[in-house]
Scaffold this motif. Structure first.
Motif, PDB file in Angstrom:
ATOM      1  N   VAL A   9      12.047 -12.739  -2.452  1.00 19.50           N
ATOM      2  CA  VAL A   9      10.859 -13.222  -3.362  1.00 19.50           C
ATOM      3  C   VAL A   9       9.495 -12.167  -3.272  1.00 19.50           C
ATOM      4  O   VAL A   9       9.172 -12.081  -2.218  1.00 19.50           O
ATOM      5  CB  VAL A   9      10.594 -14.665  -3.231  1.00 19.50           C
ATOM      6  CG1 VAL A   9       9.542 -14.984  -4.474  1.00 19.50           C
ATOM      7  CG2 VAL A   9      11.949 -15.528  -3.309  1.00 19.50           C
ATOM      8  N   GLY A  10       9.380 -11.273  -4.399  1.00 21.72           N
ATOM      9  CA  GLY A  10       8.246 -10.492  -4.137  1.00 21.72           C
ATOM     10  C   GLY A  10       8.707  -9.073  -4.085  1.00 21.72           C
ATOM     11  O   GLY A  10       9.511  -8.808  -2.897  1.00 21.72           O
ATOM     12  N   ALA A  11       8.125  -8.068  -4.863  1.00 19.12           N
ATOM     13  CA  ALA A  11       8.651  -6.743  -4.927  1.00 19.12           C
ATOM     14  C   ALA A  11       6.936  -6.164  -4.109  1.00 19.12           C
ATOM     15  O   ALA A  11       6.756  -4.825  -4.710  1.00 19.12           O
ATOM     16  CB  ALA A  11       8.955  -6.081  -6.068  1.00 19.12           C
ATOM     17  N   ALA A  38       6.552  -2.620  -9.222  1.00 20.31           N
ATOM     18  CA  ALA A  38       6.520  -2.866  -7.934  1.00 20.31           C
ATOM     19  C   ALA A  38       5.080  -3.031  -7.370  1.00 20.31           C
ATOM     20  O   ALA A  38       4.119  -2.176  -8.085  1.00 20.31           O
ATOM     21  CB  ALA A  38       7.178  -1.896  -7.159  1.00 20.31           C
ATOM     22  N   GLY A  39       4.791  -3.821  -6.665  1.00 20.39           N
ATOM     23  CA  GLY A  39       3.578  -4.021  -5.954  1.00 20.39           C
ATOM     24  C   GLY A  39       2.449  -4.407  -7.176  1.00 20.39           C
ATOM     25  O   GLY A  39       1.282  -3.738  -7.079  1.00 20.39           O
ATOM     26  N   TYR A  88       4.407   5.252  -2.734  1.00 14.95           N
ATOM     27  CA  TYR A  88       5.430   4.696  -1.901  1.00 14.95           C
ATOM     28  C   TYR A  88       6.014   3.610  -2.522  1.00 14.95           C
ATOM     29  O   TYR A  88       7.036   3.565  -2.609  1.00 14.95           O
ATOM     30  CB  TYR A  88       4.261   4.318  -0.548  1.00 14.95           C
ATOM     31  CG  TYR A  88       5.298   3.588   0.255  1.00 14.95           C
ATOM     32  CD1 TYR A  88       6.421   3.682   1.022  1.00 14.95           C
ATOM     33  CD2 TYR A  88       4.739   2.091   0.604  1.00 14.95           C
ATOM     34  CE1 TYR A  88       7.198   3.260   1.808  1.00 14.95           C
ATOM     35  CE2 TYR A  88       5.528   1.254   1.468  1.00 14.95           C
ATOM     36  CZ  TYR A  88       6.732   1.877   2.010  1.00 14.95           C
ATOM     37  OH  TYR A  88       7.460   0.822   2.902  1.00 14.95           O
ATOM     38  N   LEU A  89       5.290   2.466  -2.923  1.00 14.23           N
ATOM     39  CA  LEU A  89       5.800   1.201  -3.325  1.00 14.23           C
ATOM     40  C   LEU A  89       6.788   1.653  -4.376  1.00 14.23           C
ATOM     41  O   LEU A  89       7.940   1.011  -4.603  1.00 14.23           O
ATOM     42  CB  LEU A  89       4.801   0.291  -3.655  1.00 14.23           C
ATOM     43  CG  LEU A  89       4.298  -0.154  -2.343  1.00 14.23           C
ATOM     44  CD1 LEU A  89       3.074  -1.143  -2.809  1.00 14.23           C
ATOM     45  CD2 LEU A  89       4.855  -0.938  -1.449  1.00 14.23           C
ATOM     46  N   GLN A  90       6.308   2.431  -5.473  1.00 13.15           N
ATOM     47  CA  GLN A  90       7.087   2.292  -6.829  1.00 13.15           C
ATOM     48  C   GLN A  90       8.405   3.281  -6.426  1.00 13.15           C
ATOM     49  O   GLN A  90       9.603   3.205  -6.831  1.00 13.15           O
ATOM     50  CB  GLN A  90       6.174   3.119  -7.915  1.00 13.15           C
ATOM     51  CG  GLN A  90       7.013   3.023  -9.495  1.00 13.15           C
ATOM     52  CD  GLN A  90       7.339   1.654  -9.906  1.00 13.15           C
ATOM     53  OE1 GLN A  90       6.669   0.498  -9.506  1.00 13.15           O
ATOM     54  NE2 GLN A  90       8.690   1.614 -10.121  1.00 13.15           N
ATOM     55  N   PRO A  91       8.314   4.379  -5.742  1.00  9.83           N
ATOM     56  CA  PRO A  91       9.313   5.240  -5.325  1.00  9.83           C
ATOM     57  C   PRO A  91      10.331   4.477  -4.508  1.00  9.83           C
ATOM     58  O   PRO A  91      11.540   4.753  -4.770  1.00  9.83           O
ATOM     59  CB  PRO A  91       8.793   6.396  -4.643  1.00  9.83           C
ATOM     60  CG  PRO A  91       7.442   6.502  -4.954  1.00  9.83           C
ATOM     61  CD  PRO A  91       6.897   5.088  -5.322  1.00  9.83           C
ATOM     62  N   LEU A  92       9.764   3.625  -3.640  1.00  4.89           N
ATOM     63  CA  LEU A  92      10.637   2.644  -2.736  1.00  4.89           C
ATOM     64  C   LEU A  92      11.637   1.911  -3.755  1.00  4.89           C
ATOM     65  O   LEU A  92      12.854   1.745  -3.737  1.00  4.89           O
ATOM     66  CB  LEU A  92       9.936   2.099  -1.795  1.00  4.89           C
ATOM     67  CG  LEU A  92      10.786   1.041  -0.949  1.00  4.89           C
ATOM     68  CD1 LEU A  92      12.008   1.727  -0.184  1.00  4.89           C
ATOM     69  CD2 LEU A  92       9.710   0.305   0.088  1.00  4.89           C
TER      70      LEU A  92
END
Length: 435
Positions: A9-11, A38-39, A88-92
């Protein structure tokens, strides 16, 4: 249930890191994110620069997954929240592909065919996560385990000093913000009040202090509930995170210069609004008048309502995971940092359920991204059956250099193991004063 996915639960930073670890362990993750990116919570404070450097903001398994796509580790430095998301977060999330499902709000987590009361065969039943989509449609997803990394961003604390909204706080909503301000130029020449003692409040105070430099008629009042400023200015040279120490040092100088007035022992009991602005009233009768804006930055608290039909153990005071509460309680531990926590400490009475990230800390204010990455590494190792790795500690957290809660809440000076804070003279700065 071994063929079912691990539901996350949660990106945010911890949720996506958990998914990377799950995938690396040969299991299948599904990440359910209420937002559209994301994020999404981090993006809301994207204008704020972190005091953690890039090496402390990237999870090891996530980096390995990203590097397989050609991603390159960001240059050393201190990113803003927006840069943390974009670099970082979006590419991940993109590397995880359709395992990350946006616009998916989790409304409940249960055991299939069992409410909280039923014991028989409980552990053999899969988890059922009920989700509400963008159009309001509802559906269910079954999983072998659930990692709740939903955070606390959506439930900020109130301005009221008793832990509930002050009298008139809800009615004064147009004059109150619970977020760190970005552009404060519209507040030039006005009286602004910041309530809170944590890093969010410090960021807000520094932005407003800069406004006072530009427009000296601006008034900034910083309200602390504790009777002494104490650790609000950080641990200085004893802090292992240098930029965190810098943040506290700048705040101290803003107060010492007179650009920011400090009110200690001020517990907000009422907020009154009239045509001239707001009046913020303390429970001892003190009043701050002609207030144009209040920034209530008193921390966050977890919302466990989606877990109401599961058996969970939370500390009654912190609302943190019970197994880690004694180690993170700001009323108990003094100098130094808290320790890393893993699957053993985060275990719940409901086998296969783990609360991680900021939500695992409840109301405690000491959470770092590094803490969450170590949590998910250990938790996923446990879920994969690698008990040796789950029990191993791979992180030593940086020292804060601050006495946490060692002094009396009502005492005029802090106590405990650290040296007493330097006296601060309160008063407005003379024209042209600088730091």
């Amino acid at each position: 249930m071994s063929n079912l996915p691990v539901l996350i639960v949660g990106a945010g930073p911890q949720g996506l890191a958990a998914a990377a670890h799950v995938l690396e362990r040969g299991l299948e993750p599904i990440v359910l994110e209420r937002g559209e990116t994301a994020g999404s919570a981090v993006a809301e404070w994207g204008h704020v620069r972190l005091f953690s450097a890039w090496p402390e903001l990237v999870d090891a398994a996530a980096a390995r997954l990203l590097e397989s796509t050609g991603w390159r580790f960001p240059a050393h430095g201190y990113p803003t929240g927006a840069e943390w998301v974009s670099e970082y977060l979006q590419p991940l999330a993109e590397a995880l592909g359709d395992r990350v499902r946006y616009g998916s709000e989790v409304t409940s987590v249960t055991r299939r065919g069992r409410d909280k009361l039923v014991e028989s065969g409980r552990a053999e039943q899969p988890f059922v996560v009920r989700v509400r989509g963008i159009a309001g449609e509802e559906f269910r997803i079954e999983g072998q385990a659930v990692i709740d990394a939903s955070g606390t961003w959506s439930t900020p604390g109130p301005a009221g000093g008793d832990g509930v909204p002050a009298i008139g706080e809800r009615a004064a909503a147009e004059r109150i913000s619970y977020r760190i301000p970005d552009d404060v130029d519209a507040l030039a020449g006005q009286h602004v009040v910041v309530v809170g003692a944590g890093h969010s409040a410090t960021h807000a105070v520094l932005r407003l202090s800069a406004l006072v430099r530009q427009e000296p008629t601006t008034r900034v009042t910083w309200v602390l509930r504790r009777a002494a400023a104490g650790g609000v200015f950080g641990g200085g040279a004893a802090d292992d995170l240098p930029e965190r120490a810098v943040l506290g040092g700048k705040a101290r100088r803003a107060v010492q210069s007179g650009r920011v007035a400090l009110e200690t022992g001020f517990r907000v009991s009422e907020i009154r609004v009239d045509v001239d602005g707001a009046t913020v009233v303390a429970d001892d009768g003190r009043e701050l008048t002609d207030v144009a804006r209040v920034f209530a930055l008193t921390g966050f608290r977890p919302d466990a309502s989606i877990l109401s039909e599961l058996r969970i153990a939370l500390d009654p005071a912190l609302e943190a995971v019970a197994g880690i509460a004694a180690d993170i309680d700001p009323n108990l531990h003094s100098c130094g940092s808290v320790g890393a926590t893993g699957a053993a400490e985060l275990a719940q009475p409901e086998a296969g359920l783990f609360i991680v990230g900021a939500k695992s800390y409840g109301r405690a204010p000491t959470f770092l991204a590094l803490t969450g990455y170590e949590q998910v590494r250990s938790v996923v190792a446990h879920l994969a059956g690698d008990d040796e790795a789950a029990a191993r500690t791979e992180l030593v957290l940086p020292d804060t250099g601050v006495c946490g809660g060692a002094g009396d809440f009502d005492a005029p000076a802090g106590g405990g193991c650290c040296a007493p804070p330097a006296l601060i003279q309160i008063g407005r700065a003379p024209a042209g004063a600088s730091i």
